[in-house]
Design a protein around this motif. Structure first.
Motif, PDB file in Angstrom:
ATOM      1  N   SER A 194     -11.687   8.883 -23.563  1.00  0.00           N
ATOM      2  CA  SER A 194     -12.896   8.992 -22.738  1.00  0.00           C
ATOM      3  C   SER A 194     -12.933   7.949 -21.624  1.00  0.00           C
ATOM      4  N   ILE A 195     -12.159   6.879 -21.755  1.00  0.00           N
ATOM      5  CA  ILE A 195     -12.143   5.823 -20.737  1.00  0.00           C
ATOM      6  C   ILE A 195     -11.488   6.322 -19.465  1.00  0.00           C
ATOM      7  N   LEU A 196     -10.413   7.099 -19.613  1.00  0.00           N
ATOM      8  CA  LEU A 196      -9.670   7.639 -18.471  1.00  0.00           C
ATOM      9  C   LEU A 196      -9.535   9.148 -18.663  1.00  0.00           C
ATOM     10  N   PRO A 197     -10.614   9.891 -18.491  1.00  0.00           N
ATOM     11  CA  PRO A 197     -10.634  11.319 -18.838  1.00  0.00           C
ATOM     12  C   PRO A 197      -9.780  12.206 -17.953  1.00  0.00           C
ATOM     13  N   TYR A 198      -9.293  11.687 -16.825  1.00  0.00           N
ATOM     14  CA  TYR A 198      -8.477  12.511 -15.934  1.00  0.00           C
ATOM     15  C   TYR A 198      -7.014  12.527 -16.365  1.00  0.00           C
ATOM     16  N   PHE A 199      -6.669  11.815 -17.465  1.00  0.00           N
ATOM     17  CA  PHE A 199      -5.330  11.885 -18.043  1.00  0.00           C
ATOM     18  C   PHE A 199      -5.374  12.746 -19.312  1.00  0.00           C
ATOM     19  N   PRO A 200      -4.209  13.220 -19.757  1.00  0.00           N
ATOM     20  CA  PRO A 200      -4.181  14.010 -21.003  1.00  0.00           C
ATOM     21  C   PRO A 200      -4.772  13.227 -22.169  1.00  0.00           C
ATOM     22  N   VAL A 201      -5.410  13.933 -23.080  1.00  0.00           N
ATOM     23  CA  VAL A 201      -6.048  13.317 -24.240  1.00  0.00           C
ATOM     24  C   VAL A 201      -4.987  12.708 -25.158  1.00  0.00           C
TER      25      VAL A 201
ATOM     26  N   ALA B 281       0.814  -1.218   0.000  1.00  0.00           N
ATOM     27  CA  ALA B 281       0.000   0.000   0.000  1.00  0.00           C
ATOM     28  C   ALA B 281       0.849   1.270   0.000  1.00  0.00           C
ATOM     29  N   LYS B 282       2.160   1.145   0.163  1.00  0.00           N
ATOM     30  CA  LYS B 282       3.023   2.328   0.212  1.00  0.00           C
ATOM     31  C   LYS B 282       2.918   3.113  -1.091  1.00  0.00           C
ATOM     32  N   TYR B 283       2.717   4.395  -0.996  1.00  0.00           N
ATOM     33  CA  TYR B 283       2.582   5.290  -2.142  1.00  0.00           C
ATOM     34  C   TYR B 283       1.464   4.852  -3.091  1.00  0.00           C
ATOM     35  N   SER B 284       0.413   4.273  -2.547  1.00  0.00           N
ATOM     36  CA  SER B 284      -0.655   3.749  -3.402  1.00  0.00           C
ATOM     37  C   SER B 284      -1.344   4.855  -4.212  1.00  0.00           C
ATOM     38  N   LYS B 285      -1.338   6.082  -3.705  1.00  0.00           N
ATOM     39  CA  LYS B 285      -2.003   7.164  -4.446  1.00  0.00           C
ATOM     40  C   LYS B 285      -1.251   7.515  -5.727  1.00  0.00           C
ATOM     41  N   TYR B 286       0.007   7.053  -5.847  1.00  0.00           N
ATOM     42  CA  TYR B 286       0.779   7.290  -7.068  1.00  0.00           C
ATOM     43  C   TYR B 286       0.808   6.073  -7.978  1.00  0.00           C
ATOM     44  N   SER B 287      -0.006   5.093  -7.688  1.00  0.00           N
ATOM     45  CA  SER B 287       0.020   3.850  -8.444  1.00  0.00           C
ATOM     46  C   SER B 287      -0.059   4.118  -9.945  1.00  0.00           C
ATOM     47  N   GLY B 288       1.013   3.772 -10.657  1.00  0.00           N
ATOM     48  CA  GLY B 288       1.060   3.966 -12.100  1.00  0.00           C
ATOM     49  C   GLY B 288       1.415   5.368 -12.548  1.00  0.00           C
ATOM     50  N   ASN B 289       1.446   6.315 -11.633  1.00  0.00           N
ATOM     51  CA  ASN B 289       1.670   7.714 -12.030  1.00  0.00           C
ATOM     52  C   ASN B 289       3.017   8.200 -11.510  1.00  0.00           C
ATOM     53  N   ILE B 290       4.082   7.782 -12.182  1.00  0.00           N
ATOM     54  CA  ILE B 290       5.439   8.123 -11.762  1.00  0.00           C
ATOM     55  C   ILE B 290       5.699   9.620 -11.884  1.00  0.00           C
ATOM     56  N   ALA B 291       5.035  10.279 -12.826  1.00  0.00           N
ATOM     57  CA  ALA B 291       5.246  11.719 -13.007  1.00  0.00           C
ATOM     58  C   ALA B 291       4.715  12.504 -11.803  1.00  0.00           C
ATOM     59  N   LEU B 292       3.543  12.124 -11.318  1.00  0.00           N
ATOM     60  CA  LEU B 292       2.974  12.804 -10.158  1.00  0.00           C
ATOM     61  C   LEU B 292       3.849  12.581  -8.927  1.00  0.00           C
ATOM     62  N   PHE B 293       4.374  11.361  -8.780  1.00  0.00           N
ATOM     63  CA  PHE B 293       5.290  11.086  -7.674  1.00  0.00           C
ATOM     64  C   PHE B 293       6.521  11.983  -7.772  1.00  0.00           C
ATOM     65  N   ALA B 294       7.062  12.090  -8.972  1.00  0.00           N
ATOM     66  CA  ALA B 294       8.266  12.907  -9.156  1.00  0.00           C
ATOM     67  C   ALA B 294       8.011  14.366  -8.798  1.00  0.00           C
ATOM     68  N   GLU B 295       6.865  14.888  -9.223  1.00  0.00           N
ATOM     69  CA  GLU B 295       6.538  16.284  -8.926  1.00  0.00           C
ATOM     70  C   GLU B 295       6.398  16.521  -7.430  1.00  0.00           C
ATOM     71  N   ASN B 296       5.759  15.578  -6.743  1.00  0.00           N
ATOM     72  CA  ASN B 296       5.453  15.776  -5.326  1.00  0.00           C
ATOM     73  C   ASN B 296       6.558  15.324  -4.374  1.00  0.00           C
ATOM     74  N   GLU B 297       7.301  14.279  -4.753  1.00  0.00           N
ATOM     75  CA  GLU B 297       8.218  13.643  -3.809  1.00  0.00           C
ATOM     76  C   GLU B 297       9.696  13.755  -4.190  1.00  0.00           C
ATOM     77  N   ILE B 298       9.999  14.068  -5.451  1.00  0.00           N
ATOM     78  CA  ILE B 298      11.405  14.145  -5.861  1.00  0.00           C
ATOM     79  C   ILE B 298      11.828  15.588  -6.095  1.00  0.00           C
ATOM     80  N   ASN B 299      11.118  16.274  -6.972  1.00  0.00           N
ATOM     81  CA  ASN B 299      11.454  17.673  -7.241  1.00  0.00           C
ATOM     82  C   ASN B 299      11.136  18.556  -6.037  1.00  0.00           C
ATOM     83  N   GLN B 300      11.865  19.636  -5.914  1.00  0.00           N
ATOM     84  CA  GLN B 300      11.651  20.597  -4.836  1.00  0.00           C
ATOM     85  C   GLN B 300      11.369  21.970  -5.433  1.00  0.00           C
ATOM     86  N   LYS B 301      10.886  22.876  -4.619  1.00  0.00           N
ATOM     87  CA  LYS B 301      10.555  24.210  -5.110  1.00  0.00           C
ATOM     88  C   LYS B 301      11.753  24.890  -5.735  1.00  0.00           C
ATOM     89  N   ARG B 302      12.905  24.723  -5.126  1.00  0.00           N
ATOM     90  CA  ARG B 302      14.089  25.439  -5.591  1.00  0.00           C
ATOM     91  C   ARG B 302      15.046  24.562  -6.402  1.00  0.00           C
TER      92      ARG B 302
END
Length: 396
Positions: A256-263, A208-229
């Motif tokens: 249309s199957i997964l509309p929350y991702f880019p078209v 269950a670790k990092y389950s909210k990023y399941s399959g979404n490595i880009a979102l993980f990188a934005e939130n957990e790897i990159n920093q503001k500065r």
């Protein structure tokens, strides 16, 4: 300067071909003495696919380009050299992997509560032979190896690999993300990842670790790897955004199957457009009534795709695959056997379409995007096509 990039790809965008081209260009420029290029992917099918594409395109695989699986990567470069620093009795013992589905070291009590059954690291990570690490805890064990040997492990890694390419990065999960984070932030090796989060149909671990990023490595990188500065990794959403494979109608329906991702958009280059224009049969996504299946097969000779090949369904074609296992393949036309769960989901009002597994939608997306020109979705003879808003297929 280290190059860390995550490419977000559309289905049919030529992701693996692009990866191989980058790897070969890097190899031809010349690698530092003794260093290698590692190309890593999770599934055996994709490892074989990469090897075959290499042979088809270049005739051979250079000895300094190594294609391997994610678990093999962890065992070879992270775990075996440092395993004894985590569990002392492993110093002089060769360790392998014990594959598990689900989560090892747990049991469900009569009331439904799940508890762990281990009391120490030996019981947590190793099976009864004390020689095999549970697959779902491989990355966590690798992380512990890094904790105990931070400088040595990364120095060793940087002396072995110049660049690490990771294909199908959407298959990574849980503690895998920690390994990626360490590699990217280390600044000692180039890390280039390729991912289509819409095609997240497999997982290296059920943790269950990092389950909210399941399959979404880009979102993980934005939130957990990159920093503001400080940006440790670049996320590229444009280079591989166009599908060379799918016709526009297939791209639209798939999106249309997964509309929350880019078209997903159709590639409009001259080569792709000329190829589509040369296809003589009607293109599009159609509802195929059960009574018309054989006629559709006679016209298109499609690849049949079914949720589970173990389920007894009368298939009218020789070629048939499960939705998930078809990932990476393509065909001129496909015939998709819809599940009752999916048809019932489409019958619900848009606001109520929540009670369906992410796995089902991702595998359906994979199935739909295997076709270049035509997709047939099998529905009952009395199906109301306003539910999905697609035309019924009519015999030519």
């Amino acid at each position: 300067m280290v190059n860390n990039t995550i490419y977000i790809a559309a289905a049919g965008a030529g992701k693996t071909t692009f990866l191989l081209r980058q790897a070969v260009e890097l190899y031809q420029k010349g690698l530092p003495d003794g260093k290698k290029i590692l190309i890593i992917t999770y599934t055996d099918n994709n490892q074989n696919n990469i090897r075959q594409k290499f042979l088809n395109e270049y005739g051979l695989i250079p000895k300094d380009i190594v294609i391997l699986g994610w678990f093999t990567f962890l065992l070879t470069y992270w775990i075996r050299p440092f395993k004894g620093t985590v569990i002392e009795q492993l110093y002089n013992r060769h360790v392998g992997m014990s594959f598990v589905e689900g989560i090892s070291g747990t049991k469900t009590l009569p009331g439904g509560r799940i508890i762990t059954t281990y009391h120490n690291d030996t019981e947590k990570f190793l099976d009864g032979s004390l020689k095999h690490l549970y697959s779902d805890k491989m990355a966590e064990f690798a992380y512990k190896c890094w904790e105990q040997n931070k400088a040595d492990l990364l120095d060793r890694m940087s002396n072995i690999a110049d660049t690490i390419f990771i294909d199908e990065a959407q298959d990574l999960a849980a503690w895998d993300f920690e390994i990626i984070k360490i590699l990217i932030r280390s600044g000692q090796v180039n890390c280039i990842l390729y991912s289509d989060p819409r095609q997240s149909t497999y997982k290296t671990s059920a943790s269950a670790k990092y389950s909210k990023y399941s399959g979404n490595i880009a979102l993980f990188a934005e939130n957990e790897i990159n920093q503001k500065r400080r940006k440790f990794v670049t996320i590229d959403t444009t280079t591989l955004s166009k599908s060379h494979r799918c016709d526009a109608s297939i791209c639209t329906f798939a999106s249309s199957i997964l509309p929350y991702f880019p078209v997903t958009e159709m590639c409009l280059c001259a080569e792709c457009m000329n190829r589509r224009e040369a296809y003589a049969l009607p293109k599009g996504v159609f509802l195929v009534k059960e009574q018309d299946i054989q006629k559709f097969v006679d016209v298109y000779n499609p690849l049949s795709l079914i949720w589970d090949k173990k389920v007894k369904v009368k298939i009218q074609t020789k070629s048939v695959l499960n939705w998930g296992e078809s990932k990476g393949l393509q065909a001129d036309a496909t015939l998709i056997y819809m599940t009752k769960i999916l048809l019932n989901w489409y019958k619900l009002p848009m606001k109520s379409r929540k009670n369906i597994s992410r796995e089902t939608l991702h595998k359906f997306y994979v199935a739909v995007t295997r076709a270049k020109y035509a997709v047939g979705l099998i529905v009952p003879n009395n199906f109301d096509n306003t539910i999905i808003s697609l035309p019924f297929w009519r015999e030519i």
